[in-house]
Design a protein around this motif. Structure first.
Motif, mmCIF file in Angstrom:
data_model
loop_
_atom_site.group_PDB
_atom_site.id
_atom_site.type_symbol
_atom_site.label_atom_id
_atom_site.label_comp_id
_atom_site.label_asym_id
_atom_site.label_seq_id
_atom_site.Cartn_x
_atom_site.Cartn_y
_atom_site.Cartn_z
ATOM 1 N N PRO A 28 0.831 -1.206 0.000
ATOM 2 C CA PRO A 28 0.000 0.000 0.000
ATOM 3 C C PRO A 28 0.864 1.254 0.000
ATOM 4 O O PRO A 28 2.006 1.251 0.465
ATOM 5 N N LEU A 29 0.325 2.326 -0.538
ATOM 6 C CA LEU A 29 0.978 3.638 -0.487
ATOM 7 C C LEU A 29 0.895 4.139 0.949
ATOM 8 O O LEU A 29 -0.205 4.244 1.512
ATOM 9 N N GLN A 30 2.029 4.445 1.546
ATOM 10 C CA GLN A 30 2.009 4.953 2.913
ATOM 11 C C GLN A 30 1.989 6.483 2.871
ATOM 12 O O GLN A 30 2.892 7.109 2.319
ATOM 13 N N VAL A 31 0.959 7.061 3.458
ATOM 14 C CA VAL A 31 0.739 8.505 3.437
ATOM 15 C C VAL A 31 0.852 9.025 4.858
ATOM 16 O O VAL A 31 0.124 8.591 5.757
ATOM 17 N N GLU A 56 -8.411 7.081 4.202
ATOM 18 C CA GLU A 56 -8.465 5.660 4.535
ATOM 19 C C GLU A 56 -9.767 5.025 4.053
ATOM 20 O O GLU A 56 -9.771 3.955 3.447
ATOM 21 N N PHE A 59 -9.895 4.888 0.001
ATOM 22 C CA PHE A 59 -8.974 4.028 -0.743
ATOM 23 C C PHE A 59 -8.818 2.630 -0.146
ATOM 24 O O PHE A 59 -8.247 1.750 -0.801
ATOM 25 N N GLN A 62 -5.566 0.192 -0.380
ATOM 26 C CA GLN A 62 -4.570 0.771 -1.284
ATOM 27 C C GLN A 62 -3.623 1.719 -0.549
ATOM 28 O O GLN A 62 -2.552 2.043 -1.064
ATOM 29 N N VAL A 63 -4.038 2.197 0.614
ATOM 30 C CA VAL A 63 -3.207 3.139 1.360
ATOM 31 C C VAL A 63 -3.068 2.709 2.808
ATOM 32 O O VAL A 63 -3.886 1.960 3.343
ATOM 33 N N GLU A 64 -2.016 3.192 3.406
ATOM 34 C CA GLU A 64 -1.793 3.078 4.847
ATOM 35 C C GLU A 64 -1.433 4.486 5.315
ATOM 36 O O GLU A 64 -0.570 5.137 4.727
ATOM 37 N N THR A 65 -2.105 4.996 6.332
ATOM 38 C CA THR A 65 -1.795 6.339 6.804
ATOM 39 C C THR A 65 -1.112 6.298 8.170
ATOM 40 O O THR A 65 -1.373 5.405 8.983
ATOM 41 N N VAL A 266 -3.936 12.110 -3.088
ATOM 42 C CA VAL A 266 -3.499 10.734 -2.866
ATOM 43 C C VAL A 266 -3.867 9.885 -4.076
ATOM 44 O O VAL A 266 -3.083 9.029 -4.513
ATOM 45 N N LEU A 270 -1.375 7.633 -6.408
ATOM 46 C CA LEU A 270 -1.610 6.221 -6.689
ATOM 47 C C LEU A 270 -1.591 5.912 -8.179
ATOM 48 O O LEU A 270 -1.050 4.876 -8.600
#
Length: 360
Positions: A28-31, A56, A59, A62-65, A266, A270
């Motif tokens: 996952p994309l870390q934001v 969160e 997405f 697909q993401v981790e915040t 974001v 992605l």
């Protein structure tokens, strides 16, 4: 953009989602988000964190915040941003003006990481974008209401730091209060903090003792709301609604809605379409909202305020439309002339009618 798998470098990083991978095996994309105050301030930082949570939800895996809260501006910010990146962040939102130099310094060291800085203007590297809201549009509405609600003709304003964003807000609120009440007087107290309930409460009390019966603020805690409620005078919520802290005689609020912007940027990260940008949105795009105008406000005042909101949203009215003079009486804007964004972005002067000096 290259995504890497790294462990978080510090337990102080709060993770919004577990490290779930994409269904196709990609990480996952870390934001990351750097906050100047606590997420529980129910003002500025609270609304940025609501934007993070919206990312969160939108997405999913697909993401981790991740976020760090109560990060001081200055050298500490540079260390915090670096720590976050070493912990795996691929994209970082730094959410206070005072993070500007730190954001650009770290961006130069990590060219593969995307940076988004709130309320600043420096973009020294191609991986840095800036974004802000036209808060002065919301301050115009507050001034319009406050000028008609005051009986003492003294409106108190709790200011944080003497930066253009804050000065714009004071000027906008004053101009619109004066437009409906030529006898109105603004008294500004500089708190030199974004979030310090004790200092903000003391500032509110000083203004109340000086005769203010309406309080506006550009600081982030609910302490001024509590002081106003105890004194039985009017107050406005700042950055968030704050209604539960002063149900009466609170009259409205200015709300910062960051979620759509965060989701958009974001999403671009992605899908590989992220580009450097400078975003400055207001009431029209929905980045600035006006909270419920309560029944404490006379119906005709609510109606005229709504007309101004609609006109600003439609691009039919600009809060800085001449004639407007500077504090020393020299002309700034001629009849019908609208302020340009460059002047507003660097505003370092009061308009005519405001007393006192802007601190260095």
């Amino acid at each position: 953009m290259k995504l890497t798998t790294k462990l978080l470098a510090t337990a102080a990083l709060a993770t919004g989602l577990a490290g779930a991978a994409f269904a196709d095996g990609h990480e996952p994309l870390q934001v990351g988000f750097i906050y100047v105050g606590p997420t529980g301030d129910l003002g500025w930082t609270y609304e940025h964190d609501q934007g993070r949570l919206a990312v969160e939800e939108h997405f999913g895996d697909q993401v981790e915040t991740v976020f760090l809260e109560s990060v001081p501006e200055g050298a500490d910010a540079e260390r915090a941003i670096t720590t976050m990146i070493l912990g795996g962040a691929d994209m970082v939102f730094t959410t206070s003006f005072g993070y500007m130099e730190a954001t650009n310094a770290v961006a130069g060291q990590f060219p593969d990481v995307l940076f988004e800085h709130a309320t600043g203007y420096l973009r020294e590297h191609p991986n840095v974008s800036t974004y802000s809201a036209r808060f002065y549009e919301g301050r115009a509405i507050q001034g319009h209401i406050a000028g008609q609600m005051t009986e003492s003709n003294i409106i108190g304003y709790i200011a944080s730091f003497p930066i253009p964003e804050v000065i714009r807000g004071i000027n906008s609120a004053y101009l619109h209060a004066r437009a409906v009440n030529p006898d109105v007087e603004f008294r500004v107290v500089w708190a030199y903090t974004w979030f310090d309930p004790a200092a903000e409460g003391a500032a509110a009390q000083a203004l109340i003792d000086a005769g203010a019966d309406v309080i506006l603020q550009h600081t982030d805690s609910t302490a001024p709301q509590a002081a106003a409620q105890e004194a039985g005078i009017y107050s406005f919520g700042q950055a968030s609604d704050m209604a539960q802290f002063a149900p009466a005689p609170r009259i409205s609020s200015i709300i910062d809605n960051w979620a759509p912007y965060y989701i958009e940027r974001v999403g671009m990260a992605l899908d590989g379409t992220w580009e450097q940008a400078d975003t400055w949105d207001g009431i029209g795009p929905g980045m600035v909202e006006i909270g419920e105008m309560t029944e404490a406000i006379p119906e005709e005042v609510r109606a005229s305020a709504q007309e101004m909101i609609d006109a600003i949203a439609a691009g039919e009215y600009h809060p800085f439309t001449g004639p407007i003079n500077r504090q020393d009486g020299t002309a700034w804007l001629a009849e019908g002339e609208v302020a340009d964004d460059g002047t507003l972005a660097g505003m370092d002067f009061y308009v005519e009618g405001i007393t006192g000096d802007i601190p260095n």
